[in-house]
Design a protein around this motif. Structure first.
Motif, PDB file in Angstrom:
ATOM      1  N   TYR A 159     -30.837  31.612 -17.211  1.00 19.52           N
ATOM      2  CA  TYR A 159     -31.039  30.007 -17.172  1.00 19.52           C
ATOM      3  C   TYR A 159     -33.215  30.554 -17.261  1.00 19.52           C
ATOM      4  CZ  TYR A 159     -27.556  28.739 -13.955  1.00 19.52           C
ATOM      5  OH  TYR A 159     -25.862  28.555 -12.956  1.00 19.52           O
ATOM      6  N   VAL A 160     -32.870  29.543 -18.880  1.00 23.58           N
ATOM      7  CA  VAL A 160     -34.070  29.351 -19.501  1.00 23.58           C
ATOM      8  C   VAL A 160     -34.600  27.692 -18.752  1.00 23.58           C
ATOM      9  CG1 VAL A 160     -34.614  28.519 -21.962  1.00 23.58           C
ATOM     10  CG2 VAL A 160     -33.378  30.690 -22.224  1.00 23.58           C
ATOM     11  N   LYS A 213     -27.507  36.430  -8.381  1.00 25.30           N
ATOM     12  CA  LYS A 213     -26.653  36.220  -9.121  1.00 25.30           C
ATOM     13  C   LYS A 213     -27.085  35.451 -10.444  1.00 25.30           C
ATOM     14  CE  LYS A 213     -26.160  31.250  -7.680  1.00 25.30           C
ATOM     15  NZ  LYS A 213     -25.641  30.382  -7.071  1.00 25.30           N
ATOM     16  N   ALA A 214     -28.104  35.327 -10.299  1.00 22.18           N
ATOM     17  CA  ALA A 214     -28.725  34.583 -11.451  1.00 22.18           C
ATOM     18  C   ALA A 214     -30.135  35.075 -12.186  1.00 22.18           C
ATOM     19  CB  ALA A 214     -27.963  33.049 -11.579  1.00 22.18           C
ATOM     20  N   ILE A 215     -29.993  34.780 -12.698  1.00 20.32           N
ATOM     21  CA  ILE A 215     -31.799  34.707 -13.750  1.00 20.32           C
ATOM     22  C   ILE A 215     -32.469  33.732 -14.572  1.00 20.32           C
ATOM     23  CG2 ILE A 215     -33.733  35.388 -14.933  1.00 20.32           C
ATOM     24  CD1 ILE A 215     -32.110  38.894 -14.140  1.00 20.32           C
ATOM     25  N   ILE A 216     -33.333  32.615 -13.514  1.00 18.51           N
ATOM     26  CA  ILE A 216     -33.969  31.900 -14.183  1.00 18.51           C
ATOM     27  C   ILE A 216     -35.675  32.383 -14.889  1.00 18.51           C
ATOM     28  CG2 ILE A 216     -32.939  29.578 -13.167  1.00 18.51           C
ATOM     29  CD1 ILE A 216     -34.814  29.498 -10.686  1.00 18.51           C
ATOM     30  N   PHE A 217     -35.980  31.685 -15.991  1.00 15.74           N
ATOM     31  CA  PHE A 217     -37.087  32.346 -16.283  1.00 15.74           C
ATOM     32  C   PHE A 217     -37.479  31.261 -17.632  1.00 15.74           C
ATOM     33  CE2 PHE A 217     -38.893  34.300 -20.444  1.00 15.74           C
ATOM     34  CZ  PHE A 217     -39.700  34.755 -19.969  1.00 15.74           C
ATOM     35  N   ASN A 218     -38.819  32.119 -17.240  1.00 12.84           N
ATOM     36  CA  ASN A 218     -40.011  30.871 -17.864  1.00 12.84           C
ATOM     37  C   ASN A 218     -41.399  31.585 -18.429  1.00 12.84           C
ATOM     38  OD1 ASN A 218     -42.595  28.842 -17.718  1.00 12.84           O
ATOM     39  ND2 ASN A 218     -40.817  27.639 -19.298  1.00 12.84           N
ATOM     40  N   ILE A 235     -38.533  34.158 -12.426  1.00 12.11           N
ATOM     41  CA  ILE A 235     -39.101  34.732 -13.396  1.00 12.11           C
ATOM     42  C   ILE A 235     -40.109  33.548 -13.983  1.00 12.11           C
ATOM     43  CG2 ILE A 235     -39.953  36.326 -15.007  1.00 12.11           C
ATOM     44  CD1 ILE A 235     -37.247  37.549 -14.732  1.00 12.11           C
ATOM     45  N   GLY A 236     -41.347  33.378 -13.559  1.00 13.88           N
ATOM     46  CA  GLY A 236     -42.061  32.497 -14.989  1.00 13.88           C
ATOM     47  C   GLY A 236     -43.707  32.701 -14.737  1.00 13.88           C
ATOM     48  N   ASP A 237     -44.508  31.513 -14.427  1.00  7.92           N
ATOM     49  CA  ASP A 237     -45.878  31.351 -14.968  1.00  7.92           C
ATOM     50  C   ASP A 237     -46.109  30.633 -13.176  1.00  7.92           C
ATOM     51  OD1 ASP A 237     -45.284  28.858 -14.692  1.00  7.92           O
ATOM     52  OD2 ASP A 237     -45.422  28.615 -16.802  1.00  7.92           O
ATOM     53  N   SER A 238     -47.187  30.152 -12.794  1.00  7.22           N
ATOM     54  CA  SER A 238     -48.431  29.576 -11.675  1.00  7.22           C
ATOM     55  C   SER A 238     -47.634  28.469 -11.319  1.00  7.22           C
ATOM     56  CB  SER A 238     -49.747  29.383 -12.039  1.00  7.22           C
ATOM     57  OG  SER A 238     -49.529  28.287 -13.162  1.00  7.22           O
ATOM     58  N   ILE A 239     -46.385  27.557 -12.458  1.00  6.26           N
ATOM     59  CA  ILE A 239     -45.645  26.809 -11.972  1.00  6.26           C
ATOM     60  C   ILE A 239     -44.370  27.253 -11.314  1.00  6.26           C
ATOM     61  CG2 ILE A 239     -44.033  24.559 -12.341  1.00  6.26           C
ATOM     62  CD1 ILE A 239     -47.437  24.433 -13.008  1.00  6.26           C
ATOM     63  N   SER A 240     -44.512  28.122 -11.555  1.00  9.30           N
ATOM     64  CA  SER A 240     -42.808  28.588 -10.725  1.00  9.30           C
ATOM     65  C   SER A 240     -43.277  29.228  -9.464  1.00  9.30           C
ATOM     66  CB  SER A 240     -41.939  29.972 -12.251  1.00  9.30           C
ATOM     67  OG  SER A 240     -43.345  31.025 -11.610  1.00  9.30           O
ATOM     68  N   HIS A 241     -44.367  29.634  -9.668  1.00  6.96           N
ATOM     69  CA  HIS A 241     -45.215  29.936  -7.942  1.00  6.96           C
ATOM     70  C   HIS A 241     -45.553  29.243  -7.201  1.00  6.96           C
ATOM     71  CE1 HIS A 241     -47.777  32.014  -5.566  1.00  6.96           C
ATOM     72  NE2 HIS A 241     -48.513  31.141  -5.206  1.00  6.96           N
ATOM     73  N   GLY A 242     -45.216  27.641  -7.705  1.00 10.60           N
ATOM     74  CA  GLY A 242     -45.181  27.339  -6.629  1.00 10.60           C
ATOM     75  C   GLY A 242     -44.009  26.342  -6.002  1.00 10.60           C
ATOM     76  N   THR A 243     -43.439  26.419  -7.323  1.00 16.24           N
ATOM     77  CA  THR A 243     -41.847  25.926  -7.283  1.00 16.24           C
ATOM     78  C   THR A 243     -40.537  26.333  -5.794  1.00 16.24           C
ATOM     79  OG1 THR A 243     -41.544  25.058  -9.227  1.00 16.24           O
ATOM     80  CG2 THR A 243     -39.530  25.279  -8.588  1.00 16.24           C
ATOM     81  N   ARG A 244     -41.278  27.743  -6.078  1.00 13.92           N
ATOM     82  CA  ARG A 244     -40.127  28.893  -5.663  1.00 13.92           C
ATOM     83  C   ARG A 244     -40.377  27.986  -4.485  1.00 13.92           C
ATOM     84  NH1 ARG A 244     -41.099  32.206  -2.343  1.00 13.92           N
ATOM     85  NH2 ARG A 244     -43.673  32.414  -3.198  1.00 13.92           N
TER      86      ARG A 244
END
Length: 199
Positions: free
Chosen positions: A126-127, A89-94, A38-47
């Motif tokens: 994970y934060v 199995k996990a959530i990562i959030f920003n 879960i995140g922003d445009s940075i997570s969108h680029g990283t995923r």
């Protein structure tokens, strides 16, 4: 440039352009463990880079959004998304690069509310610390303050931290011209940091 918008002025609760980008990776794969990013445009680029590097051993689903933490539809949108996932199995959030209309106390309160909601999903959370803004010293000071808040809340709620801020400092030459988004090589640096913590 990223196709997803970033808006640094926080005069209003909603940005000029609001967006969500949900993604389920290889829905036919019922065996590999899944992580919800879960995140922003940075997570969108990283995923997508995470999925390439993980080589199918972990599948990274994604919910990227411009929604600020105080948006009453943020948690509701996540609930709908998560109801459609068969497992995780996990959530990562920003969420650090949105919601600039919130002051530090408001940000902390809403951040804690969101992490509490995510912890109720019954998997490790994970934060992810927000990335550096190398072309905007004033806004980057706010990023640093928000990262400190995120770490404080993470400690309080027993969540592990993935420090993408420090990782982003090692690759400032890989940012795009807007000083916010990255080239794929930059997202690769971030993805490797994430995988080192949860892979």
């Amino acid at each position: 440039m990223s196709e997803l918008t970033y808006e640094k002025d926080g005069a209003f609760a909603l940005e000029t352009f609001e967006w969500d980008s949900p993604w389920w990776e290889h829905t036919e794969n019922k065996n590999a463990p899944r992580v919800l990013y879960i995140g922003d445009s940075i997570s969108h680029g990283t995923r997508p880079v995470l999925n390439r590097l993980a080589e199918g051993k972990i599948l990274f689903d994604g919910f990227a959004t411009s929604k600020a933490l105080d948006n009453p539809y943020f948690a509701k949108s996540l609930e709908l998304f998560m109801a459609q996932e068969e497992s995780r199995k996990a959530i990562i959030f920003n969420n650090g690069l949105h919601g600039w209309h919130l002051d530090d106390e408001q940000y902390k309160s809403y951040y804690k509310e969101m992490l509490t909601f995510l912890k109720k999903q019954g998997v490790p959370v994970y934060v992810v610390l927000t990335t550096n803004l190398p072309k905007d010293d004033e806004q980057n000071k706010r990023v640093i303050l928000r990262n400190a808040i995120a770490k404080e809340v993470a400690d309080e709620l027993d969540c592990k931290v993935i420090d993408l801020y420090s990782a982003s400092l090692t690759c400032t030459e890989l940012y795009l011209g807007d000083g916010v988004h990255m080239k794929e090589a930059g997202y690769t640096v971030l993805a490797k940091e994430i995988l080192s913590k949860i892979g």
